[in-house]
Design a protein around this motif. Structure first.
Motif, mmCIF file in Angstrom:
data_model
loop_
_atom_site.group_PDB
_atom_site.id
_atom_site.type_symbol
_atom_site.label_atom_id
_atom_site.label_comp_id
_atom_site.label_asym_id
_atom_site.label_seq_id
_atom_site.Cartn_x
_atom_site.Cartn_y
_atom_site.Cartn_z
ATOM 1 N N SER A 293 0.825 -1.210 0.000
ATOM 2 C CA SER A 293 0.000 0.000 0.000
ATOM 3 C C SER A 293 0.859 1.259 0.000
ATOM 4 O O SER A 293 0.479 2.254 -0.611
ATOM 5 C CB SER A 293 -0.995 -0.005 1.151
ATOM 6 N N THR A 294 2.015 1.198 0.647
ATOM 7 C CA THR A 294 2.884 2.385 0.651
ATOM 8 C C THR A 294 3.303 2.736 -0.767
ATOM 9 O O THR A 294 3.161 3.882 -1.208
ATOM 10 C CB THR A 294 4.141 2.121 1.526
ATOM 11 N N LYS B 255 0.323 3.878 -2.992
ATOM 12 C CA LYS B 255 -0.108 5.265 -2.743
ATOM 13 C C LYS B 255 0.861 6.252 -3.393
ATOM 14 O O LYS B 255 0.442 7.260 -3.955
ATOM 15 C CB LYS B 255 -0.137 5.546 -1.234
ATOM 16 N N GLU B 256 2.152 5.932 -3.291
ATOM 17 C CA GLU B 256 3.147 6.843 -3.876
ATOM 18 C C GLU B 256 2.982 6.930 -5.395
ATOM 19 O O GLU B 256 3.029 7.998 -5.985
ATOM 20 C CB GLU B 256 4.567 6.372 -3.523
ATOM 21 N N ALA C 273 0.250 6.247 -7.126
ATOM 22 C CA ALA C 273 -1.030 6.892 -7.454
ATOM 23 C C ALA C 273 -0.874 8.411 -7.374
ATOM 24 O O ALA C 273 -1.390 9.143 -8.224
ATOM 25 C CB ALA C 273 -2.121 6.400 -6.508
ATOM 26 N N LYS C 274 -0.146 8.863 -6.370
ATOM 27 C CA LYS C 274 0.042 10.305 -6.194
ATOM 28 C C LYS C 274 0.843 10.880 -7.366
ATOM 29 O O LYS C 274 0.472 11.887 -7.959
ATOM 30 C CB LYS C 274 0.765 10.533 -4.869
ATOM 31 N N TYR D 113 -6.275 5.276 -6.059
ATOM 32 C CA TYR D 113 -5.667 4.163 -5.332
ATOM 33 C C TYR D 113 -6.768 3.358 -4.637
ATOM 34 O O TYR D 113 -7.615 3.933 -3.961
ATOM 35 C CB TYR D 113 -4.672 4.685 -4.282
ATOM 36 N N ASP E 30 -7.256 0.210 -2.002
ATOM 37 C CA ASP E 30 -6.692 -0.748 -1.048
ATOM 38 C C ASP E 30 -7.739 -1.852 -0.851
ATOM 39 O O ASP E 30 -8.658 -1.714 -0.037
ATOM 40 C CB ASP E 30 -6.432 0.023 0.264
ATOM 41 N N TYR F 162 -7.272 13.081 6.411
ATOM 42 C CA TYR F 162 -6.658 11.933 5.722
ATOM 43 C C TYR F 162 -6.256 12.364 4.310
ATOM 44 O O TYR F 162 -7.068 12.961 3.599
ATOM 45 C CB TYR F 162 -7.646 10.774 5.607
ATOM 46 N N LEU G 79 -5.852 10.591 1.647
ATOM 47 C CA LEU G 79 -6.539 9.853 0.578
ATOM 48 C C LEU G 79 -7.905 9.396 1.079
ATOM 49 O O LEU G 79 -8.118 9.322 2.292
ATOM 50 C CB LEU G 79 -5.715 8.603 0.219
#
Ligand code: DC
Length: 224
Positions: free
Chosen positions: A17-18, A21-22, A24-25, A31, A33, A74, A76
């Motif tokens: 997930s880390t 997320k990176e 996707a950004k 993103y 999960d 948050y 996201l």
């Protein structure tokens, strides 16, 4: 610019997930999960006292609504269970210990997989889970299979939980990681497998930056 689907599968607690997320950004992609969706469903059944082998479980699925919604504070969108933000609660050890018993239920998987396919049908999505490259998006333009040694993964999760103020034991976490690997890979319904067109990323000895660079390189080639 072409908007692709990026499927990230792999073992639990290996940083899927880390990195997802990176990416996707960086790409301005959605993103998703999917583990959070199975965790939220597990929380729902725990709260209702419905065991994984209960006859009533398929009916109860009708009242289960899982969504990702933006919440202030948050970065996201976060997972909601029937309208309630459960992002924190689904990470607790009780849910982690139960989730593999519920995530092997075919009727639940069917419901969540179709929701995931709907979310990602337009492309421009990074989705992480166990069956994304094999079941949800077998046609994904890029598939990654991530892993790291069980000890390294347990240590990472231990540090994360301690930081959140949970009192946990490293040995119990390691046992949970090993047990979940076994259950994820050996279950009948959509077991965790490395599909043949997935790129293996073992990040046991990689920094976050090295990993991101490696994956962004793969993505750039797909975008050409
Ligand atoms: O990624 P995670 O550890 O948060 O996932 C929680 C559990 O959900 C994990 O034990 C396996 C299950 N899972 C699954 O069966 N299929 C997915 N696509 C994602 C997660």
């Amino acid at each position: 610019m072409k908007k692709i689907r990026i499927a990230i599968d792999g073992h639990s607690s290996c940083g899927k997930s880390t990195i997802a997320k990176e990416i996707a950004k960086k790409l301005d992609y959605i993103y998703v999960d999917t583990g959070a969706m199975y965790r939220a469903a597990t929380l729902y059944f725990i709260r209702k006292g419905i065991r994984p082998d209960s006859e009533n479980l398929p009916q109860e699925l009708n009242d289960l609504a899982i969504e990702f919604k933006t919440v202030s504070g948050y970065p996201l969108p976060v997972v909601h269970l029937n309208g309630e933000n459960v992002e924190e609660e689904i990470r607790r050890l009780e849910v982690s210990n139960q989730v593999s018993h519920y995530s092997k239920i075919a009727a639940l998987r069917k419901k969540l997989v179709s929701q995931q396919q709907e979310i990602g049908k337009m492309g421009g999505v990074v989705m992480d889970g166990r069956d994304i490259g094999s079941v949800v998006f077998p046609e994904a333009e890029l598939k990654l299979f991530m892993t790291a040694s069980p000890e390294i993964r347990a240590k990472r999760r231990y540090d994360e939980l301690v930081q959140k103020g949970e009192s946990v034991e490293y040995e119990a976490i390691l046992e949970n990681v090993i047990q979940r690997d076994k259950e994820d890979s050996s279950r009948k319904e959509s077991p965790l497998i490395q599909v043949k067109d997935a790129v293996l990323v073992d990040n046991s000895n990689m920094t976050r930056e090295e990993q991101l660079e490696f994956v962004m390189d793969l993505i750039q080639k797909k975008l050409k």
